[in-house]
Design an enzyme around this catalytic site. Structure first.
Site, PDB file in Angstrom:
ATOM      1  N   ASP A 231      51.153  42.572  43.367  1.00  0.00           N
ATOM      2  CA  ASP A 231      51.153  42.571  41.909  1.00  0.00           C
ATOM      3  C   ASP A 231      50.203  43.649  41.397  1.00  0.00           C
ATOM      4  O   ASP A 231      48.992  43.576  41.624  1.00  0.00           O
ATOM      5  CB  ASP A 231      50.690  41.174  41.458  1.00  0.00           C
ATOM      6  CG  ASP A 231      50.767  40.964  39.963  1.00  0.00           C
ATOM      7  OD1 ASP A 231      51.128  41.904  39.238  1.00  0.00           O
ATOM      8  OD2 ASP A 231      50.452  39.830  39.527  1.00  0.00           O
TER       9      ASP A 231
ATOM     10  N   SER B 226      57.237  41.048  35.405  1.00  0.00           N
ATOM     11  CA  SER B 226      56.173  40.380  34.645  1.00  0.00           C
ATOM     12  C   SER B 226      56.419  40.582  33.161  1.00  0.00           C
ATOM     13  O   SER B 226      56.438  41.730  32.679  1.00  0.00           O
ATOM     14  CB  SER B 226      54.803  40.964  35.007  1.00  0.00           C
ATOM     15  OG  SER B 226      53.861  40.566  34.014  1.00  0.00           O
TER      16      SER B 226
ATOM     17  N   HIS C 134      58.004  36.461  36.629  1.00  0.00           N
ATOM     18  CA  HIS C 134      56.557  36.356  36.814  1.00  0.00           C
ATOM     19  C   HIS C 134      55.855  36.170  35.463  1.00  0.00           C
ATOM     20  O   HIS C 134      56.060  36.946  34.530  1.00  0.00           O
ATOM     21  CB  HIS C 134      56.059  37.629  37.504  1.00  0.00           C
ATOM     22  CG  HIS C 134      54.643  37.577  37.950  1.00  0.00           C
ATOM     23  ND1 HIS C 134      54.240  36.901  39.096  1.00  0.00           N
ATOM     24  CD2 HIS C 134      53.520  38.124  37.433  1.00  0.00           C
ATOM     25  CE1 HIS C 134      52.934  37.045  39.257  1.00  0.00           C
ATOM     26  NE2 HIS C 134      52.461  37.775  38.260  1.00  0.00           N
TER      27      HIS C 134
ATOM     28  N   HIS D  98      51.351  32.846  37.420  1.00  0.00           N
ATOM     29  CA  HIS D  98      50.184  33.435  38.082  1.00  0.00           C
ATOM     30  C   HIS D  98      48.976  33.132  37.210  1.00  0.00           C
ATOM     31  O   HIS D  98      48.774  33.754  36.173  1.00  0.00           O
ATOM     32  CB  HIS D  98      50.428  34.950  38.232  1.00  0.00           C
ATOM     33  CG  HIS D  98      49.275  35.714  38.755  1.00  0.00           C
ATOM     34  ND1 HIS D  98      49.175  37.089  38.652  1.00  0.00           N
ATOM     35  CD2 HIS D  98      48.141  35.308  39.402  1.00  0.00           C
ATOM     36  CE1 HIS D  98      48.045  37.497  39.207  1.00  0.00           C
ATOM     37  NE2 HIS D  98      47.395  36.442  39.659  1.00  0.00           N
TER      38      HIS D  98
ATOM     39  N   MET E 102      45.538  33.411  36.182  1.00  0.00           N
ATOM     40  CA  MET E 102      44.268  34.163  36.238  1.00  0.00           C
ATOM     41  C   MET E 102      43.307  33.465  35.290  1.00  0.00           C
ATOM     42  O   MET E 102      42.944  33.989  34.232  1.00  0.00           O
ATOM     43  CB  MET E 102      44.521  35.623  35.829  1.00  0.00           C
ATOM     44  CG  MET E 102      45.278  36.404  36.894  1.00  0.00           C
ATOM     45  SD  MET E 102      45.959  37.945  36.246  1.00  0.00           S
ATOM     46  CE  MET E 102      47.500  37.336  35.577  1.00  0.00           C
TER      47      MET E 102
ATOM     48  N   ASP F 242      52.248  35.905  33.681  1.00  0.00           N
ATOM     49  CA  ASP F 242      50.828  36.195  33.860  1.00  0.00           C
ATOM     50  C   ASP F 242      49.982  35.447  32.841  1.00  0.00           C
ATOM     51  O   ASP F 242      50.007  35.756  31.651  1.00  0.00           O
ATOM     52  CB  ASP F 242      50.587  37.705  33.709  1.00  0.00           C
ATOM     53  CG  ASP F 242      50.976  38.447  34.969  1.00  0.00           C
ATOM     54  OD1 ASP F 242      50.528  38.028  36.052  1.00  0.00           O
ATOM     55  OD2 ASP F 242      51.722  39.438  34.867  1.00  0.00           O
TER      56      ASP F 242
ATOM     57  N   MET G  24      46.663  40.920  45.123  1.00  0.00           N
ATOM     58  CA  MET G  24      46.590  41.806  43.955  1.00  0.00           C
ATOM     59  C   MET G  24      46.426  43.244  44.433  1.00  0.00           C
ATOM     60  O   MET G  24      45.585  43.526  45.285  1.00  0.00           O
ATOM     61  CB  MET G  24      45.411  41.432  43.062  1.00  0.00           C
ATOM     62  CG  MET G  24      45.535  40.094  42.357  1.00  0.00           C
ATOM     63  SD  MET G  24      47.032  39.900  41.366  1.00  0.00           S
ATOM     64  CE  MET G  24      46.876  41.248  40.190  1.00  0.00           C
TER      65      MET G  24
ATOM     66  N   MET H 294      46.366  34.506  31.458  1.00  0.00           N
ATOM     67  CA  MET H 294      44.991  35.015  31.450  1.00  0.00           C
ATOM     68  C   MET H 294      44.182  34.288  30.389  1.00  0.00           C
ATOM     69  O   MET H 294      44.661  34.094  29.271  1.00  0.00           O
ATOM     70  CB  MET H 294      44.999  36.507  31.124  1.00  0.00           C
ATOM     71  CG  MET H 294      45.862  37.322  32.068  1.00  0.00           C
ATOM     72  SD  MET H 294      45.833  39.052  31.567  1.00  0.00           S
ATOM     73  CE  MET H 294      46.908  39.762  32.801  1.00  0.00           C
TER      74      MET H 294
HETATM   75  C1  DX5 Z   1      47.829  42.114  36.216  1.00  0.00           C
HETATM   76  C2  DX5 Z   1      49.028  41.193  36.224  1.00  0.00           C
HETATM   77  C3  DX5 Z   1      50.284  41.891  36.584  1.00  0.00           C
HETATM   78  C4  DX5 Z   1      50.725  42.966  35.635  1.00  0.00           C
HETATM   79  C5  DX5 Z   1      51.447  44.016  36.426  1.00  0.00           C
HETATM   80  O1  DX5 Z   1      46.675  41.375  36.143  1.00  0.00           O
HETATM   81  O2  DX5 Z   1      48.832  40.140  37.154  1.00  0.00           O
HETATM   82  O3  DX5 Z   1      51.350  40.987  36.840  1.00  0.00           O
HETATM   83  O4  DX5 Z   1      51.534  42.504  34.599  1.00  0.00           O
HETATM   84  O5  DX5 Z   1      51.685  45.098  35.608  1.00  0.00           O
HETATM   85  P1  DX5 Z   1      52.110  46.512  36.140  1.00  0.00           P
HETATM   86  O6  DX5 Z   1      53.346  46.316  36.965  1.00  0.00           O
HETATM   87  O7  DX5 Z   1      52.337  47.279  34.897  1.00  0.00           O
HETATM   88  O8  DX5 Z   1      50.975  47.045  36.978  1.00  0.00           O
HETATM   89 ZN    ZN Z   2      50.583  38.685  37.914  1.00  0.00          ZN
END
Ligand code: DX5
Ligand code: ZN
Length: 222
Positions: free
Chosen positions: A178, A15, A39, A72, A74, A41, A143, A43
């Site tokens: 994840d 990620s 990946h 992904h 969110m 992320d 998750m 948000m």
């Molecule tokens: C959290 C994200 C993850 C995050 C994982 O909401 O979806 O992808 O980056 O980070 P680590 O591996 O540090 O837990």
């Molecule tokens: Zn993620």
């Protein structure tokens, strides 16, 4: 549009949330030869209490890497924004089941865009909510932390949840996890049925990210 790697392998999906954005391209380049999936992320500060980045960044990095780009989402309104992520270069889009009224409709939207389809569950969402639609997706993302931030602790009931989901999946469908994945939690979760491991801080937070990926895979295959 790239396809998810066929099942039967353990895939590590770094990620970029944990990468240094000042040298993002170099960070990805350092791991590119060790991975098939990157990946991303996304948000929106509404579905989760954090804001990351959007399609503009994906579009900028897309031409430089021949990797499966795994977005992904969110975000509260995946219906509205999915086309922009596909256009920017996402090969697969994962939406949260908690964010949509009609997951079947969302899956259809993604199929029409030609991307691989992932559906994600937060840690407390009952796995049974997947039943009506699980046959229609390419990947389930369980998750293993509350979504929103990197560097959180892996939730202890995650293996149980993965075992339950794995029983519902065909063997051509991937089970991604994840959050809080590192060399200790990776083998536990792959034994529970996960085959696609997202890791942020365990990779990009480290001096030798490629070695961390190799260590993750090695620990899962022991
Ligand atoms: C959290 C994200 C993850 C995050 C994982 O909401 O979806 O992808 O980056 O980070 P680590 O591996 O540090 O837990
Ligand atoms: Zn993620």
């Amino acid at each position: 549009m790239r396809k998810l790697p066929p099942t039967g392998t353990i895939e590590i999906a770094p990620s970029i949330l944990s990468a240094d954005f000042n040298t993002l391209g170099d960070h990805i380049q350092n791991v590119a030869a060790s991975i098939n999936i990157l990946h991303l992320d996304i948000m929106d500060g509404h579905f989760v209490p954090n804001i990351s980045f959007g399609p503009v960044i994906i579009k900028k990095i897309r031409p430089h890497f021949d990797l499966f780009f795994d977005a992904h989402l969110m975000i509260t309104d995946p219906r509205k924004y999915a086309p922009e992520f596909a256009k920017a270069g996402a090969d697969g889009i994962t939406f949260h089941i908690e964010a949509v009224d009609d997951p079947k409709e969302m899956i259809k939207i993604l199929r029409d865009l030609g991307v691989s389809v992932g559906i994600s569950l937060k840690p407390k969402t009952p796995v049974e909510t997947l039943e009506p639609i699980i046959a229609d997706v390419d990947m389930v993302l369980q998750m293993t932390v509350e979504p929103g931030f990197g560097g959180q602790k892996f939730m202890a009931d995650s293996p149980q949840r993965c075992q339950a989901i794995r029983k519902m999946l065909r063997n051509d469908q991937r089970l991604q996890v994840d959050g809080g994945i590192h060399t200790k939690t990776a083998p536990i979760i792959t034994q529970a049925g996960a085959d696609t491991l997202v890791a942020g801080s365990a990779i990009f937070g480290q001096p030798d990210p490629a070695a961390e990926i190799a260590a993750l895979i090695k620990n899962c295959l022991k």
